[in-house]
Enzyme design. Structure first.
Site, PDB file in Angstrom:
ATOM      1  N   GLY A  47       0.820  -1.294  -0.051  1.00  0.00           N
ATOM      2  CA  GLY A  47      -0.059  -0.050   0.006  1.00  0.00           C
ATOM      3  C   GLY A  47       0.876   1.375   0.096  1.00  0.00           C
ATOM      4  O   GLY A  47       2.014   1.161   0.524  1.00  0.00           O
ATOM      5  N   GLN A  52       2.876  10.006   1.105  1.00  0.00           N
ATOM      6  CA  GLN A  52       4.342   9.383   1.171  1.00  0.00           C
ATOM      7  C   GLN A  52       5.121   9.631  -0.063  1.00  0.00           C
ATOM      8  O   GLN A  52       6.166   9.574   0.054  1.00  0.00           O
ATOM      9  CB  GLN A  52       3.987   7.735   1.252  1.00  0.00           C
ATOM     10  N   LEU A 107       6.503   1.631   4.170  1.00  0.00           N
ATOM     11  CA  LEU A 107       7.635   2.047   3.066  1.00  0.00           C
ATOM     12  C   LEU A 107       8.391   3.417   3.553  1.00  0.00           C
ATOM     13  O   LEU A 107       9.620   3.686   3.268  1.00  0.00           O
ATOM     14  CB  LEU A 107       7.021   2.235   1.611  1.00  0.00           C
ATOM     15  N   GLU A 149      -3.119   2.644   5.707  1.00  0.00           N
ATOM     16  CA  GLU A 149      -2.910   3.781   4.806  1.00  0.00           C
ATOM     17  C   GLU A 149      -3.663   4.902   4.994  1.00  0.00           C
ATOM     18  O   GLU A 149      -3.221   5.937   4.708  1.00  0.00           O
ATOM     19  CB  GLU A 149      -3.463   3.119   3.386  1.00  0.00           C
ATOM     20  N   HIS A 152      -2.210   7.467   7.198  1.00  0.00           N
ATOM     21  CA  HIS A 152      -1.112   8.326   6.408  1.00  0.00           C
ATOM     22  C   HIS A 152      -2.198   9.559   5.988  1.00  0.00           C
ATOM     23  O   HIS A 152      -1.463  10.782   5.937  1.00  0.00           O
ATOM     24  CB  HIS A 152      -0.694   7.767   5.223  1.00  0.00           C
TER      25      HIS A 152
HETATM   26 NI    NI Z   1       2.707   3.237   5.653  1.00  0.00          NI
END
Ligand code: NI
Length: 180
Positions: A47, A52, A107, A149, A152
């Site tokens: 994801g 990001q 990530l 997700e 975020h």
């Molecule tokens: Ni994440």
């Protein structure tokens, strides 16, 4: 393919509250979504949220099929093993009282994994790329991945669920590994 640079914690842009997307999608926004998918598959990850890659919009992409090691290690395997989903302006309508613990990674926080407890099931409302509204319940790994997700999109990271001590250790590790 336009793989974008993924922001690494600590970065102030990961802490912003993302803005809602308006429909119809602009060409720029469509390109951002394509770039997000390319970036997620390239990483590889299950994801990715727009903040990001430094874009403050309420958009996330996931591919929870990607979780299987078999698929992950053979990203070019033919036969449509990919299951790309695009989530725009997602909103939680309900969550279960029952909690579930999964080991999470991100990530934006490479090489770091920790157990996080979240509601085991959720009901979600979101929009697709055509501006169609959807509503559906999710549980198991999908519920976890989606909650991660969508955090975020409100400037939240999975390490926020850990103790301050653990969180600070991770932040220090990231500074050491990724900043001068
Ligand atoms: Ni994440």
């Amino acid at each position: 393919m336009a793989v974008q640079e993924i922001l690494i914690h600590p970065d102030d842009r990961l802490r912003e509250i993302a803005k809602p997307v308006t429909f119809p999608l602009s060409d720029d926004t469509k390109q951002i979504i394509r770039d997000m998918a390319d970036t997620m598959y390239d990483a590889p990850g299950v994801g990715l949220a727009a903040p990001q890659i430094g874009v403050s919009l309420k958009i996330a992409v996931t591919d929870t099929l990607w979780r299987s090691d078999e698929v992950r290690h053979d990203p070019d395997r033919p036969g449509g093993t990919r299951d790309l989903k695009v989530w725009i302006n997602p909103e939680f309508l309900w969550h279960s009282d029952e909690m579930a613990t999964w080991e999470e990674g991100c990530l934006s926080i490479p090489e770091t994994y920790a157990d996080v407890k979240r509601p085991a099931a959720i009901r979600l409302r979101w929009f697709d790329i055509d501006g169609q509204q959807h509503e559906k319940d999710f549980d198991d790994f999908q519920a976890v991945a989606l909650q991660h997700e969508f955090d975020h999109l409100i400037g939240k990271l999975f390490i926020d669920y850990l103790t301050p001590l653990k969180r600070n250790m991770i932040t220090k590790k990231m500074r050491k590994l990724f900043k001068e």
